[in-house]
Every structure is written in structure tokens, then in C-alpha cells.
Design an enzyme around this catalytic site. Structure first.
Site, PDB file in Angstrom:
ATOM      1  N   GLY C 166       0.820  -1.294   0.074  1.00 20.68           N
ATOM      2  CA  GLY C 166      -0.103  -0.176   0.122  1.00 20.68           C
ATOM      3  C   GLY C 166       0.768   1.176   0.113  1.00 20.68           C
ATOM      4  O   GLY C 166       2.098   1.136   0.239  1.00 20.68           O
ATOM      5  N   CYS C 167       0.330   2.311  -0.386  1.00 16.95           N
ATOM      6  CA  CYS C 167       1.008   3.732  -0.444  1.00 16.95           C
ATOM      7  C   CYS C 167       1.527   3.934   0.930  1.00 16.95           C
ATOM      8  O   CYS C 167       2.802   4.347   1.098  1.00 16.95           O
ATOM      9  CB  CYS C 167      -0.018   4.754  -1.135  1.00 16.95           C
ATOM     10  SG  CYS C 167      -1.736   4.737  -0.227  1.00 16.95           S
TER      11      CYS C 167
END
Lengths: 358, 358, 358, 358
Positions: C166-167
Site C-alpha cells: 500500500g501507499c
């Protein structure tokens, strides 16, 4: 055999050494970005009075991952030295200053691509009228080629000095010139309403361009006589083969990049022929790698061109008024400045025109 | 004696009960803001289908510090009920829907101020041409007064139904009408180039208006026939006493609020007389509390009007083209919508025209 | 001889056919951008339910100048068909949905790079705890490799299924893992305060992400239990070799792209040794092409990484509190999503790790 | 009888004459806005070296519709003259400069409200440590009252010199002080992570604050020792009755206005009692007109406080870590500067505390 020829050609292409004088402004920075990643250009010198001594990585952290960024240091802008180092030199300087550097560089045999307004006009008097000081190298005005590759490709290839167009002029000239040349619109009554991002004002420490002064703000400026009018009208006059005077209103809007221009044009004939306009644009721009003619319901949007050398063009005939509305979108720092200058460099240097730009 | 009279007058002023139908959109929200702080209005009802049952404070946390925000709950929009509660009702609804509510409210004796396009036109046919459906209360079109107080002050004072103008029309009509009425410009060839903030698109969950789609983007839209053309041209025709057709191009720019309009006008006489134009605007707008004529080098800037009911106007004659360039800036949600509607309410209800607006 | 070998190698590299399932969201669009310009990948299929039938150029005008954009059409996402067309498939789908596609694609012999959360965790229970539904392919959890190349390069090279991080996790894990592994910080009391651009919320038509709701707004959300905590803590626990629980607060800020994370860490020893921390980071990241350790006075700034696959990291010891403050900046759509996924694809496919990314 | 008393009281209230020294910066401008519309204050003088001689309307076109804006001219800042004109004087000057003006104004009997840092600390040594120069009026430090009305209301009412708090300190102190005073959190390990709009940097012509440098950018700065730490820690120490050292990280985000602070706190007791925290905040702030405690799922958002004197506060206990997360949002120019200063002026002058602020 062909292979040897090919290797030789590639090799030849790879040899150009490039310098940028005035590399710390926004168009200078954009030139750095494009040239660091250019397959046939080697960036050998960048100058900046206030940053002299520092590396590219120190001044522009965003380029710090590029291997050359920690080696290449900004220097003072000295023409003689740069002339020895570089085959071609970009001038990304304020108008008035660029002319001083161009003379010695050209004398020393460098190709020069100037991003300022200094060599865009044919007439030193018009220059003085719009820029309020005498031109410093009026003899060069005849030699300079206006660096709009879609219009002056052949001339640029043979040029020694290219005057790269302004950001607003590019957004206006590319949509209008083909129509004027084809006689599809009247050369009178042209109106250009343009919206520009704040980078167009340059990296200048002025209150007017502070974040708080620009954010949640929209404003016209330089009404009614913006300096870019001079080169716009000269180029339109050449296309129309008669003097053209236009109305031009620039506005400042809160985006970093992008120019959106809306043009109000009068068709030459009462019954506007949509097919003729379409055919005119197709002929002019279908083969062009950096002009995107929009079809269907699409209208230009700066977010679709930002970071690229592309200009988007769309048009509509208004049956209620009979007018032709043409709209264009470009990145003011790329097609409107540094990208277009690199496009000219590619032509000057014999590289593929799109090298380093797509 | 005067004191009793004064107290009675104040007391009388304080009695109007106000409702807003459709209070959850951006202009509804702005109405809530203005009416919560209005000295002579008591906000008694707000409606919203999707928010029915919730308090103002729950739907708009920004109003939560106002004492009424925790008492006043959104209800379903029921005309009969609202007619009993309120003296005057604002309709902040999509076009087409507003007409349905206006009829029973007027029948019940309420004053109605409609912010939609439903009652802005005199002709049901033109309405159908631009809005693509039959008008639902064509009989009311004659009774409605166009709610531009600077032009129709006397009529608004006597009206029962006010059709509050659109945001773009306000930014165009206020600068152009005095010039047309005075015969200083030609009624032909008018061009209006407008830039609007994103709140103009309403609080609608559509991809086009997401932050990422609007930020760092500028785009024209609805070219060449935006719906607001219908009311703009009707009003300009009334001012010119002849049919007027204009060119209008709206653009979306990344600000929350604000409309900047640039108008290209042709003076009626070749030798444009700057003094006449100045005198015309002075006469029309010098006494107006919400029109600000800029002098000197000042040009309109949306940041100077945002949050206020003021429209800024400046003009320039271009000696090169002979054109008159007029520029205006307004807050699309205030002077372009809810502020102007409250200004009309003040007139309708006999309050001071600037009450709650400065 | 070497030349034949070289040509063969280049040729071999050039053969991978790539598909993207779910190419109409922001990370899908970014994958398209990267893969259209990738020297060794051929984008053969893009899917999107709502855009099926349209060309890339129609859906994303910004790619319209690329020759493939007018040929390649969006299709319905059908695993069997895609498995025949592509060597490797990116899944840019909502969590929960990705798992359904992964199984048939892997069975058909495709390499799969999933950008959703579906395969990032080792435990189906933890998944259920954070994502509120049963995992649909729990058997694959063991086979999936967490696609953080700087940490799991060797594993990714041999993987069949990569779960791209994920970011937020990327912005936290890259700065923290080396410190934890080296025992320089305590595994307790870690706080991560993150600021994300709006593209992180996806291209979803929701009121919360409208321009007007995000511009001139800053807000925390999902406090205190954001879903990304699950993968962050799992990875930190692996690095620390003991269970790690952290504090994580995400905020939404009005930029299109970029995550800025500020980490509050406690040094393992009272007398923090700046040299050890410097040495630790140098050892971990000096050779890494996409990690930029800032020196001198520089602090991370999202504008220096936007559009690139680089994460910037800087750190300061606060002598007043004894804490170690580490800050990172990345483009949430590139290093935080699609760029990192392409980096994994490069490893999976035997391409140079930086191919198509610089 | 009561009526005569009432009229006398209103009349008495109406008499204060106010001056602003340094009225051309962002907090000066905001003071002008608030005081022009204040029911009991008459703005009699505004000073600015660079704008001396110009009217308010010329310098701030946005105020041009106010009748006083065309009469009131900026003057040079001369204490003696101002002392004769005004009952109370706001100093909106850089730190170090304010002290020079305060002495003669106080000597002349003016009430002084200083928005700089000059009188916020009790100790001239701490001042020198953080502001790097000797204090110019150390004797006044004892007399100054820290202008946080929610905490020091009684003292402000009796003060002659108010040191209005900094923007960051306000956003941190109001949420933390009640918890510290009630002994609900430990005075150790406090972390404040703050995000500020660009107006916080002042109206300064510096490259760092240009639109292009701030837009699409997020960055921490002044890590780890921002000057505001000095007053934050002094005030927290007073509340805790023991020395408090905190961790504070400011970030610059692309909004004009607003500070969002996220606080990481450690409950005094292991089993955090949500009811106690709720009760503590209710007791402290329920009667406060400018503190809004959020309930339900609401979290602070700067857009809900911008333009107002309100600070929003919400909190969450994280059961996973045992920490207490408190978040606040304020307009840095209003509650964080000029609004709060006017709130203090209201107390000093005997006006209703909310006069001119709602």
C-alpha cells in the site's frame, strides 16, 4: 553494411554537448529535466549567478537521483568558456540580457537557442516599442529563425540562431496560422483569451506570485497590451500576408503549469464549412507528433498535456453567431517553452525531432 | 414619539420567518450562512431529502457554533407545511423541480425567491429550447421578476415571485446593461469569456468534479451553447431594445469560488469616449452598495470579492483595436447566487437592502 | 559474438506481454502510463467494466498521442482470455475482488502483480479483522511475496504472485525497517503521522472527494484504526522479530499526489549515535536506485518525488527529547503503487530493475 | 430607568479608538477586516512603512466597499502620535521589533495587544535561546499576560499588555491544557504534529512561498526546534506544574489558511477512562463560544473553521496502543492570531467577548 551505417549514425547523433545559460528559473529547470534524459544530448554546463558553485542536485533536489546531478556544478555565465565546452547553447535569460550572450556564442561557432523574446521579432523598432529599450544586437534579428517547428521546420534545420516562441504565442499561433494561410478566417477581429499557470511569471520573489496571493484567485493582467502581442501579430501577419492586429487578454489562474487559450475567429465566408476547417487542420497537423486534434465531444484540458510537449486543439462553429471558436491547451513550460526549444535543438542537431520528448 | 416609531419599525422588521427548500447544496448552504446571521430574518425551516431528520449542525459542522444549528432539523420538502411556517421561501433546487414548489407556496401567500432557472425567462418556448423539457408553470413566467436589484429594484419590491439570476448572467449583465442602455456599445458582436470556480457545478458526486480531476486543470465546457445564454440574451435584448445574440464561453478553473468574466465589446462610435463610459458606470453604480468600480491600475480579482456580495468591474479601451474590454469578478455563490437572493429578499420584505450582507 | 548475445538478450527482454485488470482507476491509469513507455513490456490488454469497448485514447485523452492508444480497447475483465493474451497481469482492483482473479490467472501460468490488499498479509484472520470479510483465496497467502523490492528483492525474483504494498505502508516501512533490523530503535512506541494527496482515495464519485470539499481543507481520517495498519505491523514485526504495534494517523491534504510521513521513533540506546543511524541508512539504501537519502539541511518534499518512483528519506535526532524523527516523501501513485508494482514486474520478468522507471 | 442605563452602557462601549501598527501583513490585514466590522471599535490608525500615504482601499482592494477604507490612510509607525490617537494598539510586527513600540505606548497609557512573540515568554533567557537576540524590554515580560482567553480570561481583563499566542501554540495548548490540569495525561512524551497553511509564513517575498513552490507540495520544516516550542512548553509546564518538554513538527501544506494539529498523548492511568476525558473537555469548554468539541464520528477539518474564531477539537482513545489522540483545527489567522487578539481586546476593553467575532 546498413548496420555499420546505422551504428555510425547513432554514434554521430550521440556527440552533441549542450549548455544552458540561466538554468535556475522554471524554464531553465525544465530544460535541465529534458536534457538530462535526452538520448543524444550531453548536458555539459549550467550557469546561474546566484547558484554558482553548487551542484545540480543541491539546487534541484528532484534531479538528485540522476548520476550527473552530483557532478555537474552551476558556473558563472561566461560565453568564451561555454563556447569551448558546448556545441549548442540554450539561453534561458530575461529579455534584453540574452542578446548579449548570443553574439559571442555565435561568433565562436555555437548553435544558439534563445528562449527569451530578444530574437523573436524582425524589427528592432517594434522590439523597442514593446520592450522599452533599444535592441542590443539588431543585426542578428534577420538571421534568427522563429522556433515554431510545425511552421518553420525547414528553416530551423538550417539555422544557427533559433528564437524559441513565447508560451502565449505558441498557444495562439499553432491554432490560427493554418486557418489564416488557407484563407478560411478573416485576418481581422481575432480575439485570444488566455489563462496561464503561475510558473509563467517565472521564479521571482514577488508578492504577487506568493501562494496566498494566487490560490483562490483569478485575475486578468497586462490589459490591453501584453508584450507577447508583438510576436503574435508579426507571425499572424506573415501567415495572412497582410498586417494583423489582434485582441489578447492574459489571465493568471492558480495552477502551476498550463495555458488554455480560447480564440474567437470570424470565418471568411458566411456559410462556414466545417469540413473545410477539419480538412485544413488535418492537413496541417495530422502528421505532427506534438499537435493533438481533438475529436468528438472532447475539449482541451491542461491536465492532459502537462508534462508533455503536446498542444491540444479543438474547435466549434457556433451556428447562432457564425463564429469559429478554437481552443488550445499546452504546458507553458514544455510546448510553450523548454520542450519546444528542445524540439528545435533536435532539428538543428540532426536528431529525430521527438528525441527526448516522448 | 420618534422612538416609539423606531422601536415599532425595528420590531416589524424582525418578524419575517424564512424557509429554504433544498438547503444541502452549495447555494443552499450559503443561504443558511447568510440567514443565520441576518438581523431581520428567522430561519425556521430547511429541507433536504437525503438529510431529513438531521440538524443543521450535523450536516454542516461549520455552523455548529450557532445556537440555532442544534435545534433546526432538515425536513422533507412539503409545500403545505412550509407555507404555514414561513413568510418567505427560498427555492435552491435544480431547474424543473423549483416550478413545482412555487405554485402551492404562492397560492398559500408566501413570498418566493427561486434560485433555479425556472422563472428567469419570459418565454416557455425559449425555456424548452434551452432546458429540454416543458415548463411546468408557464403562467407564472409573467409574474416573476428577474432578481437583479441594481436593474429591477422597484419591481422586486413589489414582487411575489423573484427569479434570482444565474451566476454567469450576473457577471455579464451588470457590466453590459448600463452601456447598452446608454447606447455606448453596439448590441452586436458581444463576447463573454468566463472562468468559474468548481462550486458552480453544484455539490454533485460526479467524477468530473473530483479534486484530482479539477486541480491543475483548466478547461472550457458547454461550448458553444450554455443554458445561461437564454437569460443573458433576454436581459440584454431588453436593455438594447432589440434582439441581442452573444458569444459565451464558460471555463472551469481550480478554485472553490469566484467567477471572472472578460467582455469584448464594440463601442457604438469609432472614437470611443473614455469619459462617457466612465460617466455611464458612475451614474449607474456609484450609489450601489454591491458594485465596486475599480479605478487606477486595478483589475478585478476574485479573491477580493469572495465571501462578499460585491461585484468588481473594471474596463479598458484598447486604442490598437478600438474595442472596449470590461472585466468583472464576483463570488458565484454570493453575488452570483445566494447573496443576491438575500438582497432581493431584503427588498421584498422591506428590510434595508444591505441587511445581513455586509 | 557478444553482439549476437546482446541482440538475443534484448530480444528476449522485449517479449513480455502485459495486461492490466481494472485500468480505469488512478493506479490503473498510472500503470498504463508506465507500461506504454516501458522498453520491455507490451501492453496487450486493459480491462474496465464501465469503459469496455472504448480505446485508451478515448478514456484517457492524455495518452492519445501514443500510437497504441487508438488501437488498444478496454475489455470486460475475463481471466481466461487475459491468461491467453498476457505473460503477466496487474490487478488494480478493490480489495476482495482481486483474489477472485488471481486464482485462475495463476492456474493458467500468468505472473500476477496485485495492487490491492488481498495478498499482503500472511494471515486470513488478520485480513478479516481489518477488511471485514472472509478472504477468498487464503491458500495463496503463503505463496504471495510482499512486493517491496528494497526488502524482498530475492523473493520477488522467484515469485509467481506479488502483493504490491500500500501507499502508506511503503512510506513507513522503507524508513523504519533498516533501523529495526539493525536494532537501532525500539520496536515499541512507533508513531507514523501521514499526509496523503486525494488520488489516494481512488477515482470514486463521492462527495467527500469533490474539489470543493478538499480544496482549502485538511483533515485526519480513519483514526485510530486504518486498514493499512495490518500490513505495516506485520512487516515491522518480521523486521523486529517480535510483535510490533504502531500508532498511525492518516490525513487528507489538497494535493493530487504525494505522501509525506513523519515518524516518531525511540532510539534503542539513550545516547543516540547519529553516525550509526547514518551508516545504517547508507548501508541499506546507498545502492538503491529509488531511495534518496537527503543530506545537509534538506527535508523531504513531495514535489521533488511526484511523477517518479523515488522515495526521499531524511532524519533528525532531537537532543531535547532524545527521539529520532524520520521523514519520507513519495508519490503515492508511483513508489506508493504503480511504479513499485512495475519495479516488481521488472524483477519477476528478468528486466533491469529500473526499466521504464527512470 | 434600565433603558437609560442600557443606552449609557452601549454608548460607553462605543468609545474605544484602535490603532494597528504593522497592518500590511496577513495578520494585520485580518485585524483590519475584524476591526472595520467591530461594533465597539473605531479603527483610527493603521501603519505600514512601505504603504504610508495610501488608503486602506488602495492597499487592500477587498475592503474598498467599506466607507472608512477611502478615508483611512496608512502612516509611518510613530508611537507618540499613535498614543494620542488610540486607546488600544495592536502590534502586528516581526518579533524583536514589537518590543520597541510597546514601551512608549504603555508609558503613554495605551492598552497594547502584541501579536509577535516578544512578550509571550516569562524569561528573557529562554527568549534569547529561541529567538537569537537579546530581549529589548525584559522588564515588561512580567507584566504581560498570555492572551489565551479560555485559560487567562481573568488576567486579560486586568492587563495592560497582552501577548497574543502564536498560531501553532493555540492549536496545541487549548487541547492539552485541560487534560494536564486534570492530571488525565502524563506530562511526558507529548508529540504535536501540525500542518499549516502558507499564510502562516507571512506576506514575504521569498522563493519558498511562491505559488509554484507550495502548490502540489507538502514538507516538514524547522525540525526539530521550532521557535514556538518555547511558549508551548512554558504554558504546558505552568499547567502541569512541572517542566514539560514536547516534540513538535510543523509542516507546510498548500492551503491559504488553517492549522490542523494531531496530538499523541499518554493517559495518566493505564485504563483510560473515556468518560473522564469527555467530562474534562465538557467542563473546560462547553461554555466557551470559540471552542467546538466534536462528537460522534466528526473529526476536525480546517474548512469548517476558516474565517472564524473557532477551534475544533476531537479525540480518540486507541485501544490497541492505549494512547489518546487529540486533533484540533483552527484558522491560523483568526483563532491563531488576529481573531484571538480581538477576543483579548474585547476583554481588555470591557466589550462582550464575542463582539465582532461572530
Amino acid at each position: 553494411m546498413w548496420f555499420v551505417w546505422f551504428v555510425v549514425k547513432i554514434f554521430k547523433m550521440k556527440t552533441k554537448k549542450i549548455a544552458i545559460i540561466g538554468a535556475s528559473g522554471y524554464s531553465g529547470e525544465e530544460l535541465v529535466r529534458l536534457l538530462l534524459n535526452h538520448p543524444h544530448a550531453e548536458l555539459v554546463a549550467v550557469t546561474s549567478r546566484q547558484n554558482a558553485g553548487q551542484t545540480l542536485a543541491q539546487v534541484f533536489p528532484k534531479f538528485a537521483s540522476h548520476p550527473r546531478s552530483k557532478i555537474l556544478r552551476f558556473t558563472e555565465p561566461k560565453s568564451e568558456l561555454l563556447a569551448k565546452q558546448a556545441d549548442a547553447v540554450f539561453l534561458a535569460l530575461p529579455h534584453g540580457v540574452a542578446a548579449e550572450y548570443a553574439v559571442p556564442l555565435l561568433d565562436a561557432g555555437c548553435l544558439v537557442i534563445d528562449l527569451s523574446a530578444d530574437f523573436r521579432l524582425k524589427s528592432a523598432e517594434v522590439y523597442k516599442d514593446f520592450y522599452a529599450h533599444d535592441h542590443r544586437a539588431p543585426d542578428l534579428l534577420k538571421k534568427a529563425v522563429y522556433g515554431l517547428p510545425e511552421i518553420y521546420r525547414a528553416e530551423i534545420k538550417k539555422a544557427l540562431l533559433v528564437a524559441s516562441p513565447g508560451c502565449y504565442p505558441t498557444s495562439i499561433l499553432l491554432p490560427v496560422i493554418p486557418l489564416l494561410k488557407a484563407g478560411l478566417i478573416k485576418p481581422t477581429g481575432i480575439i485570444a483569451d488566455s489563462l496561464s499557470g503561475v510558473s509563467g511569471a517565472g521564479r521571482k520573489a514577488e508578492l504577487d506570485y506568493l501562494f496566498v496571493e494566487c490560490n483562490e484567485s483569478v485575475r486578468p493582467y497586462a490589459v490591453p497590451k501584453h508584450r507577447h502581442l508583438s510576436e503574435i501579430e508579426e507571425q499572424l501577419s506573415l501567415a495572412a500576408k497582410e498586417p494583423v492586429t489582434i485582441q489578447f487578454t492574459p489571465h493568471l489562474i492558480p495552477v502551476n503549469r498550463g495555458i488554455l487559450t480560447t480564440l474567437y475567429l470570424t470565418p471568411a465566408e458566411k456559410s462556414v464549412d466545417a469540413e473545410k476547417i477539419s480538412a485544413c487542420y488535418q492537413k496541417a497537423y495530422d502528421p505532427e507528433p506534438f499537435v493533438r486534434l481533438l475529436d468528438g465531444k472532447n475539449l482541451p484540458d491542461t491536465k492532459n498535456v502537462n508534462g508533455t510537449n503536446v498542444i491540444e486543439i479543438a474547435w466549434r462553429i457556433d451556428p447562432r453567431t457564425g463564429r469559429l471558436i478554437v481552443m488550445s491547451a499546452e504546458d507553458n513550460l514544455v510546448k510553450g517553452a523548454s520542450g519546444q526549444a528542445v524540439q528545435s535543438m533536435n532539428l538543428l542537431c540532426g536528431f529525430p525531432e521527438t528525441a527526448g520528448l516522448i
